[in-house]
Write a protein that holds these residues in place. Sequence first.
Motif, PDB file in Angstrom:
ATOM      1  N   UNK A  30       0.866  -1.174   0.000  1.00 30.85           N
ATOM      2  CA  UNK A  30       0.000   0.000   0.000  1.00 30.85           C
ATOM      3  C   UNK A  30       0.904   1.225   0.000  1.00 30.85           C
ATOM      4  N   UNK A  31       0.723   2.073  -1.001  1.00 29.26           N
ATOM      5  CA  UNK A  31       1.547   3.263  -1.171  1.00 29.26           C
ATOM      6  C   UNK A  31       0.751   4.475  -0.698  1.00 29.26           C
ATOM      7  N   UNK A  32       1.122   5.004   0.465  1.00 32.15           N
ATOM      8  CA  UNK A  32       0.359   6.080   1.078  1.00 32.15           C
ATOM      9  C   UNK A  32       0.979   7.420   0.735  1.00 32.15           C
ATOM     10  N   UNK A  33       0.146   8.317   0.255  1.00 31.81           N
ATOM     11  CA  UNK A  33       0.579   9.654  -0.132  1.00 31.81           C
ATOM     12  C   UNK A  33       0.044  10.657   0.886  1.00 31.81           C
ATOM     13  N   UNK A  34       0.945  11.451   1.464  1.00 35.52           N
ATOM     14  CA  UNK A  34       0.572  12.396   2.524  1.00 35.52           C
ATOM     15  C   UNK A  34       0.899  13.807   2.081  1.00 35.52           C
ATOM     16  N   UNK A  35      -0.123  14.599   1.820  1.00 35.56           N
ATOM     17  CA  UNK A  35       0.103  15.974   1.408  1.00 35.56           C
ATOM     18  C   UNK A  35      -1.008  16.832   1.977  1.00 35.56           C
TER      19      UNK A  35
END
Lengths: 403, 403
Positions: free
Chosen positions: B210-215
């Motif tokens: 799972x590739x989590x993107x935090x912005x």
Amino acid sequence: MAAARLTSRDIRSESRLVVVRALLAAGGSTRNELAEATGLSLGTVSTIVQDLLKYEIIAETGPVHGGIGRPTTGLRLNADRGRVVGFYLEDRYLEATVFDAALGELSTVEATSEEPVEDADDVIEWIVGALDDALGKAKASREDILGVGILLPGGMQRPVKAETVPSAIWLHLDRLRDRLGLPVVVDNPLKAIATAQLWLGAGRRSANVVAVSLGIGVGAGIIQDGVVVRGATNAAGEWGHSLLAFEGRRCRCGRDGCVEAYVGLPGIQRTLAEIAPGHPLAGDRDDWTFASDLAAAVESGDPAAIATVERSAHYLGAALTDLVAILNPEVITLSGWADAPASRERVLPIVRQRVLADAPGDAAAGLAIEISPRCGMEGIAAIALERFMRDVGLVTTRVIPAL
Amino acid sequence: MAAARLTSRDIRSESRLVVVRALLAAGGSTRNELAEATGLSLGTVSTIVQDLLKYEIIAETGPVHGGIGRPTTGLRLNADRGRVVGFYLEDRYLEATVFDAALGELSTVEATSEEPVEDADDVIEWIVGALDDALGKAKASREDILGVGILLPGGMQRPVKAETVPSAIWLHLDRLRDRLGLPVVVDNPLKAIATAQLWLGAGRRSANVVAVSLGIGVGAGIIQDGVVVRGATNAAGEWGHSLLAFEGRRCRCGRDGCVEAYVGLPGIQRTLAEIAPGHPLAGDRDDWTFASDLAAAVESGDPAAIATVERSAHYLGAALTDLVAILNPEVITLSGWADAPASRERVLPIVRQRVLADAPGDAAAGLAIEISPRCGMEGIAAIALERFMRDVGLVTTRVIPAL
């Protein structure tokens, strides 16, 4: 580990399962109809039908007269090929169901125990006794059995603690297999309810399905792109232990705020206790009778019971919205306590409204949320049947999770 | 719709992508090494290498001298086969990146606008201008371009509202394609970050990532069994709009209590405002400078900033635990604001501890949580390259989601 690569041999194997499932869905069919239903070429279907006839997985039913031309041969699953038996185990409760080889249910037996059954030998003899009872009721014998499937919670790793029924089975599976003298497959109940939908339910018409099970515990079997999602260690689907409320109610898993602590049956009792402290139905009963008692109270117009059901529907809608946000399914099926008239009338409309309102973007625009009677027992029977097809060499790709 | 059946032709197509990705991972390789790395037979690899050489997707690098026997031929991706260009668009911000055909970054340009760019013609000219700037910087021309990829949020349905940049592109994609005279592919950023991990990151060693993107917004790209999970309408992965807290903070999506309202950058500002009302960094800034300002405040020992980072880490750990419960990945990658020294030191340890403590059963026992620099831009470039391989007939299975 990285995903294994498929070979042409695996494709044939997958296609055989596709044909078996299509035949199961259709009841009876012809080679032409199977080609149409599966998208496989008529040549491929004919080859597969030959393979399946050879191992008597399917049978011919005689000539079928279509609109034009000469009659073609009808086909069906060969229900009398043998029997598969599914087991569901808790520490005081055991259920065994005998199915024919077309997944038709023949008999089911239940056994309860006053004391938890924990000793491995006791568990094994309990299973053997239930098996014989269920076979007797189905007028079948052990020689008929193609495979046995056992529903056991948890991931692939065997549990460390030895004093529970699931642990006893995990730790002594070889002994059980020796005692029964039969092929035994063990799988996680959430994978089984997903498999049941794939073979017998919404998975027949949609490649993206989430099968939600609502009982004392709650969870989700996930089908993505026509495949059951297992995760790295077969532990996927534990939606019941995802968050509903940060630092909310303590769940029996030890985490605070889990979905299960709100929409599992004991969680619904806690909601009732919050709404009406001292209500006769409020408490912490770990059994299914609460569901029917609550339904009866709703039926009689009990305002606390009605408020409980409605608040629980909001919790459920919110928790299902999370599945929609993360997985974007086309169909969500609900089984367990949702499959009751009171729930259909009062719970479903609130759930649907909430999901549609809260799901991100258009993720819920085409979503169906429906009640389904499909259960894990049917799924574990299908998995046992897959395992049998693997044993005779018809299926090569499926990795049966347990041992 | 039900899952499409794979054919032998599709298998060849998938295997070609597997070989291209293996070659990309290895940098340089030989047929034997590729067979070992992919699990494909040497014969299959040799056939695929011929196909890829024919279309100049890969190139020979000359003889490689191994331990024994005669030298074999080295292979690599043919970086000079052409260029692919990725775009990221917001209403006041545009980024264009030029990659070579081995996904090496050659140039990147940014453009900002004081006013939102909303008119379709303006958006198209903005894109064309950025393309020319980026190509100039990369010393490339439009003739070199194999494909253009655009990151656009949302599912497959075109949005109804026309007054946003993504809508302008969705609604006028044909005009953009005509104006550019180039193949254009559009995909959801979450699918792109999953694809980036599949081609260049954790997907090389694990099938369940799972590739989590935090912005400012947050989301998750999901790889299950080596395949990017898209869901029914390409809207899967909206973990940012799953619940952290029932009836919690209002999210910009309109739902209350979303994960994004706690671990997106504006959410972290709200946490700071709760901890220290009136703090100079508290507010509702919709930009990235808050991340570096907060890191600097932590560095200087500001107790409110430290408490904010730690509470945000608890929120993030809780929200990641939900992904573990539902998807049971082997690896979670974090990109975006987590990829900073302050975050590595203070956030990651809390997150890991929380996930391990709260995940159901043994679901997190073998889980790696790691920072990754991989981004959606690389993923959309990989998708554009896949699209090019489809255009020349090397790939048949992949359905490029947008148009």
